[in-house]
Design a protein around this motif. Structure first.
Motif: not given
Length: 207
Positions: A99, A138, A163, A167
């Motif tokens: 990430v 993703w 996340v 996101s």
């Protein structure tokens, strides 16, 4: 003391501190748009970025992923990370770094495409390519995880927080949901976590 800003990576750190019941002073400032905010943090972070966390003893931590890992490992009873030796530890570290390096790092380009040598006139094309790459990442992560209640199992970890925040950045949550349908239910549970609901509403107003 935490140098941070709404709708930024520092919100993941705020979420971890909230779950740990650790009080902190927040120095607010969008360092990507404000010279004053950059100067406020410059004495602690030469890159003049948020998040920057100054621990009670004066130690400085930067980089969202590193701060999250430190907080989780420093407070093992909270179970915000698999402990060293836990079978899930390797995958936890893998995806925390994924990430950070494969997705979050791309957002550094957005405020100024000149950072990668692109002319200002190419900004739209560059940002479109960045968003496609983020979506691909993703999708890649989604294909290789087997979420249960949360991303790594039945316990919420700082990976879920990371996340849940990243996101929300461009290309926005709708694209995340489309690219990561297996991760989506776990992240929605993070959104609905009672201890964090007020934080999400305050730091990401409007969703």
């Amino acid at each position: 003391m935490l140098y941070g800003a709404a709708a930024s990576g520092s919100v993941a750190v705020e979420a971890a501190l909230t779950l740990l019941n650790m009080p902190f002073d927040l120095v607010e400032g969008q360092t990507w748009t404000s010279d004053a905010a950059r100067e406020r943090v410059a004495g602690h972070n030469a890159l003049r970025q948020v998040p920057t966390l100054v621990l009670p003893g004066g130690e400085v931590l930067t980089e969202t992923g590193a701060i999250l890992l430190h907080l989780a490992d420093a407070h093992p009873r909270a179970r915000l990370s698999p402990a060293p030796g836990d079978a899930a530890r390797g995958q936890f570290l893998r995806w925390m770094f994924f990430v950070s390096s494969a997705i979050y790092a791309l957002h550094w380009i957005g405020p100024d495409v000149g950072r990668i040598g692109a002319p200002a006139g190419a900004r739209d094309a560059v940002i479109d390519a960045v968003h496609k790459r983020i979506a691909f990442c993703w999708r890649t992560m989604d294909a290789q995880l087997n979420p249960r209640r949360f991303l790594l199992g039945d316990e919420l970890t700082v990976l879920d927080l990371y996340v849940a925040v990243v996101s929300r950045f461009r290309p926005w949550r709708a694209r995340f949901h489309a690219e990561a349908p297996r991760m989506t239910p776990a992240i929605r549970r993070v959104d609905e976590e009672p201890r964090l609901r007020a934080l999400w509403e305050r730091r990401f107003p409007g969703g």
